[in-house]
Design an enzyme around this catalytic site. Structure first.
Site, short mmCIF file in Angstrom:
data_model
loop_
_atom_site.label_atom_id
_atom_site.label_comp_id
_atom_site.label_asym_id
_atom_site.label_seq_id
_atom_site.Cartn_x
_atom_site.Cartn_y
_atom_site.Cartn_z
N PHE A 15 -5.51 -3.40 13.35
CA PHE A 15 -4.07 -3.32 13.10
C PHE A 15 -3.76 -1.94 12.52
O PHE A 15 -4.46 -1.46 11.64
CB PHE A 15 -3.64 -4.44 12.14
CG PHE A 15 -2.20 -4.77 12.23
CD1 PHE A 15 -1.70 -5.53 13.28
CD2 PHE A 15 -1.31 -4.31 11.27
CE1 PHE A 15 -0.35 -5.83 13.37
CE2 PHE A 15 0.03 -4.61 11.35
CZ PHE A 15 0.51 -5.37 12.40
N VAL B 81 -5.61 -0.65 7.33
CA VAL B 81 -4.30 -0.11 6.91
C VAL B 81 -3.32 -1.27 6.82
O VAL B 81 -3.06 -1.95 7.81
CB VAL B 81 -3.78 0.93 7.93
CG1 VAL B 81 -2.46 1.51 7.47
CG2 VAL B 81 -4.82 2.03 8.17
N ILE B 82 -2.78 -1.47 5.62
CA ILE B 82 -1.76 -2.50 5.40
C ILE B 82 -0.52 -1.77 4.89
O ILE B 82 -0.56 -1.13 3.84
CB ILE B 82 -2.21 -3.55 4.36
CG1 ILE B 82 -3.58 -4.12 4.74
CG2 ILE B 82 -1.17 -4.66 4.25
CD1 ILE B 82 -4.19 -4.99 3.64
N ILE B 83 0.57 -1.86 5.65
CA ILE B 83 1.81 -1.17 5.30
C ILE B 83 2.86 -2.22 4.96
O ILE B 83 3.07 -3.17 5.72
CB ILE B 83 2.29 -0.26 6.45
CG1 ILE B 83 1.20 0.78 6.77
CG2 ILE B 83 3.61 0.42 6.09
CD1 ILE B 83 1.47 1.60 8.01
N HIS C 265 4.56 -10.87 3.34
CA HIS C 265 3.29 -10.87 4.07
C HIS C 265 2.33 -9.79 3.55
O HIS C 265 1.13 -10.03 3.38
CB HIS C 265 3.58 -10.66 5.56
CG HIS C 265 2.38 -10.73 6.44
ND1 HIS C 265 1.73 -11.92 6.71
CD2 HIS C 265 1.72 -9.77 7.12
CE1 HIS C 265 0.71 -11.67 7.52
NE2 HIS C 265 0.69 -10.38 7.78
N ARG D 65 -2.86 9.48 3.41
CA ARG D 65 -4.14 9.04 2.86
C ARG D 65 -5.24 8.95 3.93
O ARG D 65 -6.38 8.62 3.62
CB ARG D 65 -3.96 7.70 2.16
CG ARG D 65 -3.23 7.86 0.84
CD ARG D 65 -2.58 6.58 0.34
NE ARG D 65 -1.90 6.80 -0.93
CZ ARG D 65 -0.75 7.43 -1.09
NH1 ARG D 65 -0.12 7.93 -0.05
NH2 ARG D 65 -0.20 7.56 -2.29
#
Length: 155
Positions: free
Chosen positions: A24, A82-84, A90, A129
């Site tokens: 993802f 990667v979590i945005i 969520h 990052r």
């Protein structure tokens, strides 16, 4: 009497690494992979000592990391993803569960697990990052796990 101090070295020579990577947001995640591989190579790891496991998302990272750690084929695991943040809760759930799950894998298996999962407010922060303004957190995670492998070897 002198106090003994033990630290891990920064040599990846002879160590076997699993990179567990969330697909993802892969266009950023791939930059983390490149950073981790760059670090491992610079510190003496051979490509033949590295296996990359790809999973759908950050929620699956702990499960795949645990399988890799328990396989006996790796001295350490580097989790990358990667979590945005979006407009729903969520993000908070996935970020918390991935973080707790990866920490639990390290505790349960006693195999070093490095946390190279970006948890950012927006796409710009994630890009920064992954190799632009804020360094590459994949590189940093690999550096951490190299040191931990060598520290563990001294027990």
């Amino acid at each position: 009497m002198q106090i003994k101090q033990i630290e891990g070295s920064l040599s990846a020579k002879g160590a076997r690494f699993a990179l567990v990577v969330s697909r993802f947001n892969d266009f950023i995640g791939q930059k983390l992979v490149e950073g981790a591989l760059d670090c491992l190579r610079r510190h003496g790891a051979e490509d033949s000592e590295v296996v990359i496991y790809r999973c759908p998302g950050a929620f699956e990272l702990p499960m795949v990391a645990k399988k890799a750690a328990l396989s006996g084929n790796h001295d350490a695991v580097i989790a990358l993803g990667v979590i945005i943040r979006g407009s729903t809760p969520h993000f908070d759930v996935i970020a918390a569960e991935a973080t707790k799950g990866l920490a639990q894998v390290a505790l349960d298996t006693m195999i070093p697990v490095a946390f190279g999962v970006l948890t950012t407010e927006n796409l710009e922060q994630a890009i920064e990052r992954a190799g632009t303004k804020a360094g590459n957190k994949g590189f940093d995670a690999a550096m951490t796990v190299i040191e931990m492998v060598n520290l563990y070897r001294q027990f």
